[in-house]
Design an enzyme around this catalytic site. Structure first.
Site, PDB file in Angstrom:
ATOM      1  N   LYS A 121      -8.704 -13.074   6.031  1.00 10.64           N
ATOM      2  CA  LYS A 121      -7.477 -12.358   5.678  1.00 10.64           C
ATOM      3  C   LYS A 121      -6.302 -13.196   6.147  1.00 10.64           C
ATOM      4  CE  LYS A 121      -6.514  -8.246   3.830  1.00 10.64           C
ATOM      5  NZ  LYS A 121      -7.375  -7.420   2.957  1.00 10.64           N
ATOM      6  N   ASP A 161      -2.835  -8.536  -1.506  1.00 10.35           N
ATOM      7  CA  ASP A 161      -3.029  -7.381  -0.630  1.00 10.35           C
ATOM      8  C   ASP A 161      -1.667  -6.703  -0.512  1.00 10.35           C
ATOM      9  OD1 ASP A 161      -5.086  -6.035   1.197  1.00 10.35           O
ATOM     10  OD2 ASP A 161      -3.423  -6.296   2.581  1.00 10.35           O
TER      11      ASP A 161
HETATM   12  P1  NAD Z   1       1.168  -2.292  -2.216  1.00 10.56           P
HETATM   13  O1  NAD Z   1       2.113  -3.111  -1.448  1.00 10.56           O
HETATM   14  O2  NAD Z   1       0.999  -2.548  -3.663  1.00 10.56           O
HETATM   15  O3  NAD Z   1       1.513  -0.733  -2.045  1.00 10.56           O
HETATM   16  C1  NAD Z   1       1.649  -0.131  -0.777  1.00 10.56           C
HETATM   17  C2  NAD Z   1       2.045   1.323  -0.946  1.00 10.56           C
HETATM   18  O4  NAD Z   1       2.057   1.934   0.352  1.00 10.56           O
HETATM   19  C3  NAD Z   1       3.424   1.522  -1.534  1.00 10.56           C
HETATM   20  O5  NAD Z   1       3.423   2.624  -2.439  1.00 10.56           O
HETATM   21  C4  NAD Z   1       4.281   1.864  -0.318  1.00 10.56           C
HETATM   22  O6  NAD Z   1       5.390   2.678  -0.630  1.00 10.56           O
HETATM   23  C5  NAD Z   1       3.289   2.628   0.516  1.00 10.56           C
HETATM   24  N1  NAD Z   1       3.653   2.675   1.927  1.00 10.56           N
HETATM   25  C6  NAD Z   1       4.029   1.635   2.715  1.00 10.56           C
HETATM   26  N2  NAD Z   1       4.343   2.073   3.939  1.00 10.56           N
HETATM   27  C7  NAD Z   1       4.151   3.408   3.932  1.00 10.56           C
HETATM   28  C8  NAD Z   1       4.308   4.430   4.893  1.00 10.56           C
HETATM   29  N3  NAD Z   1       4.713   4.158   6.140  1.00 10.56           N
HETATM   30  N4  NAD Z   1       4.018   5.704   4.526  1.00 10.56           N
HETATM   31  C9  NAD Z   1       3.606   5.998   3.284  1.00 10.56           C
HETATM   32  N5  NAD Z   1       3.450   5.081   2.334  1.00 10.56           N
HETATM   33  C10 NAD Z   1       3.712   3.796   2.649  1.00 10.56           C
HETATM   34  O7  NAD Z   1      -0.238  -2.452  -1.450  1.00 10.56           O
HETATM   35  P2  NAD Z   1      -1.702  -2.245  -2.035  1.00 10.56           P
HETATM   36  O8  NAD Z   1      -2.178  -3.548  -2.564  1.00 10.56           O
HETATM   37  O9  NAD Z   1      -1.737  -1.038  -2.901  1.00 10.56           O
HETATM   38  O10 NAD Z   1      -2.540  -1.983  -0.691  1.00 10.56           O
HETATM   39  C11 NAD Z   1      -2.612  -0.685  -0.097  1.00 10.56           C
HETATM   40  C12 NAD Z   1      -3.771  -0.669   0.887  1.00 10.56           C
HETATM   41  O11 NAD Z   1      -4.989  -0.987   0.198  1.00 10.56           O
HETATM   42  C13 NAD Z   1      -3.693  -1.672   2.033  1.00 10.56           C
HETATM   43  O12 NAD Z   1      -4.314  -1.114   3.179  1.00 10.56           O
HETATM   44  C14 NAD Z   1      -4.524  -2.842   1.548  1.00 10.56           C
HETATM   45  O13 NAD Z   1      -5.027  -3.636   2.591  1.00 10.56           O
HETATM   46  C15 NAD Z   1      -5.640  -2.076   0.835  1.00 10.56           C
HETATM   47  N6  NAD Z   1      -6.371  -2.857  -0.159  1.00 10.56           N
HETATM   48  C16 NAD Z   1      -5.720  -3.464  -1.197  1.00 10.56           C
HETATM   49  C17 NAD Z   1      -6.461  -4.162  -2.147  1.00 10.56           C
HETATM   50  C18 NAD Z   1      -5.799  -4.796  -3.353  1.00 10.56           C
HETATM   51  O14 NAD Z   1      -6.549  -5.259  -4.243  1.00 10.56           O
HETATM   52  N7  NAD Z   1      -4.501  -4.817  -3.485  1.00 10.56           N
HETATM   53  C19 NAD Z   1      -7.851  -4.267  -2.018  1.00 10.56           C
HETATM   54  C20 NAD Z   1      -8.485  -3.625  -0.953  1.00 10.56           C
HETATM   55  C21 NAD Z   1      -7.730  -2.917  -0.035  1.00 10.56           C
END
Ligand code: NAD
Length: 436
Positions: A121, A161
């Site tokens: 990561k 991510d």
């Molecule tokens: P992103 O940046 O696209 O979206 C993040 C979302 O979380 C946004 O809607 C934002 O407003 C919200 N957010 C941020 N801080 C917040 C808070 N304090 N309270 C409430 N909402 C909040 O990110 P993503 O890619 O959707 O990733 C989200 C999660 O999923 C992370 O934990 C990431 O590690 C995990 N993840 C992502 C992927 C991927 O393919 N993108 C894969 C596996 C896991």
């Protein structure tokens, strides 16, 4: 972006919101599962720490001509099963502790879903929303350059991510390609996955994590003799993962009753929030707050939503001990990484709430990243139906393995998932031995 000097220091890492550090949580989870399966001490020692911890500080020219120093990370936890693999996080919360935890979870995730990758990561400690598109491009390119040969198509393969996008991955790929010999340039596209389709990405990668979340839920409901159609859900986060989770579940007949993000929370008592309408709103307004077709609610009211399924899909440590008494959902699907604190998990397990752990529930992203890597390697593009079919198969098989492990060890689903992952790693260490 305003800065004070000609070269500014990297921003100080933000402190964690809960007491225990994320890496301590990850380590405690690992040690519990290692105990359950009786993992030999030498493997515990190796898997108990990342193999490589890379930190780079790099300067970037801002639009007004001044320079800012950024700090980036790449933690390579383990590569026994294949090249290091894991996302790149762009957020002010990125620090060594967080990235070490996330890299560790990637090793268990790839092993659990049986894709031939290890765990890694990385990220940059910055808030991308404060920079122009040009500044962002220079930050991403300079970070990639600073990482140099620490990444590579058969060595370490980043992906999007939190805070990063498909376009950032294209810039990473292009920067890396321009640093290799011209004859190799076409051969290194797979150094990064999660690219745009036009630049070598897989069909279905944008929605892959959300699609996987939906498959994981469907798998669990099938075990209970139920289906997704007609179930009610609340989703925290409406970024890549939350939005696509909402879209896929909506298409499967679930009703999205509440959504929260960093701007606020919204809910409906009856009927459903339409994900397409909400996406139109968030694209124009920067968040869910004020969405006219739902009521504005507090964060506590969001967690107290009267739904079957709660899906944290935002950031870590959101399902806390303080919030557990509010939660009515009987199933929690961890779409985010590390959303449930250890205290909260103990309380929820004691109350019989089902927790589908992150290493399983959000593994659709790395699964389709693997498909993208294979397609790039073979110069192919698979149809979306094929991607979805293969993804469903991987998630279903992983879900079946967790269920068998849970019954055999009489433990939680998280421990069971770790047990499956660690057992695969143990077998490979047993057969290969530890060099020299
Ligand atoms: P992103 O940046 O696209 O979206 C993040 C979302 O979380 C946004 O809607 C934002 O407003 C919200 N957010 C941020 N801080 C917040 C808070 N304090 N309270 C409430 N909402 C909040 O990110 P993503 O890619 O959707 O990733 C989200 C999660 O999923 C992370 O934990 C990431 O590690 C995990 N993840 C992502 C992927 C991927 O393919 N993108 C894969 C596996 C896991």
């Amino acid at each position: 972006m305003t800065t004070t000097g000609s070269v500014t220091d990297p921003p100080a890492p933000q402190s964690s919101t809960a007491d225990q550090s994320l890496y301590d949580t990850a380590t405690a989870q690992f040690e519990r599962a290692a105990e359950i399966i009786g993992l030999p001490v030498e493997y515990r020692t190796i898997l108990g720490s990342p193999k490589n911890e890379i930190i780079v500080n790099f300067p970037v020219r801002l639009d007004d001509g001044r320079y800012e120093l950024f700090r980036g990370y790449r933690i390579q936890h383990n590569n026994l099963l294949g090249p290091y693999k894991g996302g790149m996080r762009f957020s002010l919360g990125v620090d060594l502790d967080e990235v070490k935890a996330l890299a560790t979870w990637m090793t268990w995730k790839t092993s659990l879903v049986n894709v031939p990758f290890g765990g890694a990561k990385g990220g940059i400690t910055f808030d991308p929303s404060l920079y122009s598109a040009d500044e962002r491009m220079r930050i991403v390119r300079r970070f990639t350059h600073a990482l140099g040969n620490n990444i590579g198509p058969e060595h370490d393969i980043p992906a999007p991510d939190l805070g990063s996008t498909a376009n950032d991955m294209v810039w990473m790929m292009d920067t890396f390609a321009n640093s290799v010999d011209g004859s190799e340039r076409q051969n290194v596209k797979r150094v990064v996955t999660g690219k745009t389709v036009e630049c070598g990405g897989s069909l279905g990668r944008d929605k892959a994590t959300g699609q996987g979340v939906a498959f994981a839920l469907a798998h669990h409901l099938e075990l209970e003799g139920r289906v997704v159609d007609g179930s009610t859900v609340a989703i925290q986060g409406f970024g890549n993962v939350g939005e696509h989770t909402a879209r896929v579940l909506h298409a499967m007949g679930a009703e999205v009753r509440a959504v929260a993000d960093h701007t606020g929370a919204i809910a409906v008592d009856q009927g459903a929030i339409d994900p397409e309408q909400l996406w139109q709103w968030t694209s124009q307004n920067g968040g869910v707050d004020g969405f006219p077709s739902a009521d504005s609610v507090t964060v506590d009211e969001f967690f107290a939503a009267d739904v079957d399924v709660l899906i944290p899909a935002a950031i870590e440590k959101q399902v806390t001990a303080e919030r557990v008494p509010l939660i009515k959902a009987r199933i929690i699907v961890e779409a985010a990484n590390g959303p449930t604190t250890p205290d909260a998990e103990r309380m929820l397990e004691a109350a019989g709430v089902v927790i589908l752990p992150d290493v399983f529930a959000n593994s659709g992203g790395v699964a389709v990243s693997y498909f993208e890597w294979v397609q790039n390697k073979m110069s192919q593009q698979w149809a979306l139906t094929e991607v979805d079919y293969r993804l469903r198969q991987l998630i279903w098989d992983a879900g079946d393995r967790i269920e068998a492990s849970r019954k055999s060890y009489e433990c939680t689903r998280r421990d069971a998932a770790y047990a499956v992952a660690l057992d695969r790693l143990r077998q490979v260490y047993d057969q290969r031995g530890i060099f020299p």
